[in-house]
Scaffold this motif. Structure first.
Motif, short mmCIF file in Angstrom:
data_model
loop_
_atom_site.label_atom_id
_atom_site.label_comp_id
_atom_site.label_asym_id
_atom_site.label_seq_id
_atom_site.Cartn_x
_atom_site.Cartn_y
_atom_site.Cartn_z
N GLU A 62 26.25 54.78 -6.58
CA GLU A 62 26.24 54.90 -8.04
C GLU A 62 26.22 53.52 -8.69
N GLN A 63 26.99 52.58 -8.15
CA GLN A 63 26.98 51.22 -8.68
C GLN A 63 25.59 50.60 -8.56
N VAL A 64 25.02 50.68 -7.39
CA VAL A 64 23.70 50.09 -7.17
C VAL A 64 22.66 50.70 -8.10
N ALA A 65 22.75 52.01 -8.33
CA ALA A 65 21.79 52.70 -9.19
C ALA A 65 21.86 52.23 -10.64
N ASP A 66 22.98 51.60 -11.04
CA ASP A 66 23.09 51.07 -12.39
C ASP A 66 22.27 49.80 -12.59
N TYR A 67 21.83 49.16 -11.49
CA TYR A 67 21.14 47.87 -11.57
C TYR A 67 19.69 47.93 -11.10
N PHE A 68 19.32 49.03 -10.44
CA PHE A 68 17.98 49.15 -9.89
C PHE A 68 17.40 50.52 -10.24
N THR A 69 16.10 50.55 -10.47
CA THR A 69 15.42 51.83 -10.70
C THR A 69 15.18 52.51 -9.36
N PRO A 70 14.95 53.83 -9.36
CA PRO A 70 14.62 54.51 -8.10
C PRO A 70 13.41 53.88 -7.39
N LEU A 71 12.42 53.43 -8.15
CA LEU A 71 11.25 52.80 -7.56
C LEU A 71 11.63 51.48 -6.88
N GLN A 72 12.49 50.68 -7.54
CA GLN A 72 12.92 49.42 -6.95
C GLN A 72 13.72 49.63 -5.67
N LEU A 73 14.47 50.72 -5.61
CA LEU A 73 15.31 50.98 -4.44
C LEU A 73 14.52 51.49 -3.25
N ARG A 74 13.29 51.92 -3.47
CA ARG A 74 12.48 52.44 -2.38
C ARG A 74 12.15 51.32 -1.38
N GLY A 75 12.64 51.46 -0.17
CA GLY A 75 12.38 50.46 0.86
C GLY A 75 13.19 49.18 0.72
N LEU A 76 14.18 49.16 -0.20
CA LEU A 76 14.99 47.95 -0.42
C LEU A 76 16.09 47.86 0.63
N LYS A 77 15.97 46.91 1.54
CA LYS A 77 16.93 46.75 2.63
C LYS A 77 17.65 45.40 2.60
N ALA A 78 17.24 44.49 1.75
CA ALA A 78 17.83 43.14 1.69
C ALA A 78 19.14 43.19 0.92
N THR A 79 20.25 43.28 1.64
CA THR A 79 21.56 43.41 0.99
C THR A 79 21.88 42.19 0.12
N GLY A 80 21.47 41.00 0.58
CA GLY A 80 21.75 39.81 -0.21
C GLY A 80 21.05 39.85 -1.56
N LEU A 81 19.84 40.38 -1.60
CA LEU A 81 19.14 40.51 -2.87
C LEU A 81 19.88 41.47 -3.78
N VAL A 82 20.36 42.58 -3.23
CA VAL A 82 21.13 43.55 -4.02
C VAL A 82 22.38 42.88 -4.60
#
Length: 426
Positions: A62-82
């Protein structure tokens, strides 16, 4: 340029994603109360690491979803970038700045967000896909997730930065180095606001090399909160951590015009290297260079050694802790009266490239609230440290005290050093 003609620089915004808290208010409370962010890490155990403890930020979906769109989260694996995007956007918001409009970027606002390694999990995925001949399955964001400057580029697009946008990489010094670089850019009149900081990925592909070097503790796997023991006679190695810290530096005149909250003033800093000479090497600091960096920071700040009331050290819970303390004593010419000295690594571990920026956020909170946060897990001071320092000045409980000047330093893999002098803003 004469020091008197430089712009004054203050801190007006901060954001943090740390092992013990994922927002600024919770981070302050965690440091003040000694809350640990170190936990048993099943993945490390399954992969047969010697150390089964890590400091990994506990972000919810839920926290992460407040900062990224569903499209941005697709395939996003770089934890440091998050981590970096969350901390950076929080710092920008905390400073009360407004995102650029669609037509023009913010010409006086820049970004320096550094990292060590980026996108370890994405690299792992990419290697398997490429080796299997499925390169087109990598996705359109694989480059930005794995390039060092990806974090700054991402934040620039989100916020509209039109000044210098770059990323630095200098091991454990990365965040402190970015801070100094941003400070100097504003001091010399080349920007009004700079978002600075650093981030570091989580996981075995970042931490594996350190376990292989046998510099992570193995005897506290069943006591994770006790595993990181800076200053202690039984310190057994650092706990690998991750996260991000972000800070908005601003020209004082601009901050006052906006009525911004000011956490503290930056009055000087220094960067140098020991060049792997004398007792310095890839993994060990050159003591003479460490002392020189501290002295250069004081000189740049135009203050004397006895003006320092508090030190936030690098102090990693390794065999080099006593050596670092000895270098502080020599550099500041300490005799009877000594400043408070602490390390946050007892509760957050060593966050590698993110260490300096996360610890700078903590240092500025100490300055803002006039407190020195507790050192945890000291069974007994290391005998060499006992000869150099007083136990009451390495506090094991949070102390309310008068801090006018605080110095924060980072000493990194590769024999590199960074020191920043912070002052209470009246």
């Amino acid at each position: 340029m004469n020091k008197s003609s430089l712009k004054r620089v203050v801190v007006t915004g901060m954001g943090v994603v740390a092992p013990n808290a994922t927002n600024l208010a919770d981070f302050y409370n965690a440091l003040k109360t000694g809350k640990s962010g170190l936990r048993y890490d099943q993945q490390l155990a399954d992969l047969q690491f010697g150390c089964h403890v890590s400091g990994t930020p506990q972000l919810t979906e839920e926290q992460v979803a407040d900062y990224f769109t569903p499209l941005q989260l697709r395939g996003l694996k770089a934890t440091g970038l998050v981590y970096g995007v969350i901390a950076g956007k929080d710092a920008f918001r905390d400073a009360g700045l407004e995102i650029a409009g669609k037509e023009n970027a913010l010409a006086d606002f820049g970004i320096i967000m550094g990292t060590g390694q980026s996108g370890g999990e994405k690299f792992r995925e990419a290697i398997h896909l490429i080796d299997d001949g499925r390169v087109r399955r990598l996705g359109s964001t694989s480059v930005i997730q794995t390039m060092t400057s990806g974090i700054s580029a991402w934040l620039s697009g989100e916020l509209g930065a039109g000044n210098l946008v770059t990323s630095n990489s200098s091991a454990c010094c990365t965040g402190t180095e970015a801070f100094i670089m941003g400070y100097e850019r504003i001091a010399y009149g080349k920007a009004k606001q700079m978002l600075v900081g650093s981030t570091s990925d989580s996981g075995p592909y970042i931490w594996g090399g350190f376990d292989a070097m046998r510099i992570l503790p193995t005897s506290y796997n069943d006591q994770p909160e006790n595993a990181s023991r800076p200053f202690s006679n039984d310190a057994a190695g650092f706990i690998p951590g991750s996260g991000a810290g972000a800070i908005v530096l601003e020209e004082l005149e601009s901050a006052l015009e906006r009525g911004a909250t000011i956490y503290g003033e930056v009055i000087g800093g220094a960067l140098n290297s020991g060049g792997h000479r004398a007792d310095g090497s890839m993994t060990a600091p050159n003591g003479t260079a460490v002392q020189r960096c501290i002295k250069q920071a004081l000189s740049d700040a135009k203050i004397e050694e006895n003006d320092v009331q508090a030190i936030n050290g690098h102090v990693t819970a390794t065999g080099k802790d006593a050596y670092e303390v000895a270098n502080w004593v020599k550099a500041l010419e300490l005799k009877e009266s000594k400043p408070y000295l602490n390390s946050f690594k007892s509760s957050i571990g060593h966050c590698l490239a993110a260490a300096g920026s996360i610890e700078l956020v903590g240092s500025l909170l100490q300055l803002k609230y006039q407190e020195v946060f507790a050192n945890q897990n000291i069974t007994d001071l290391h005998p060499e440290i006992k000869e150099l320092y007083d136990l009451d000045k390495i506090p094991t409980a949070t102390v309310s005290t008068n801090i006018d000047v605080l110095i924060k330093a980072s000493f990194g893999f590769g024999d590199v050093n960074a020191a920043v002098v912070l002052k209470r803003y009246d």
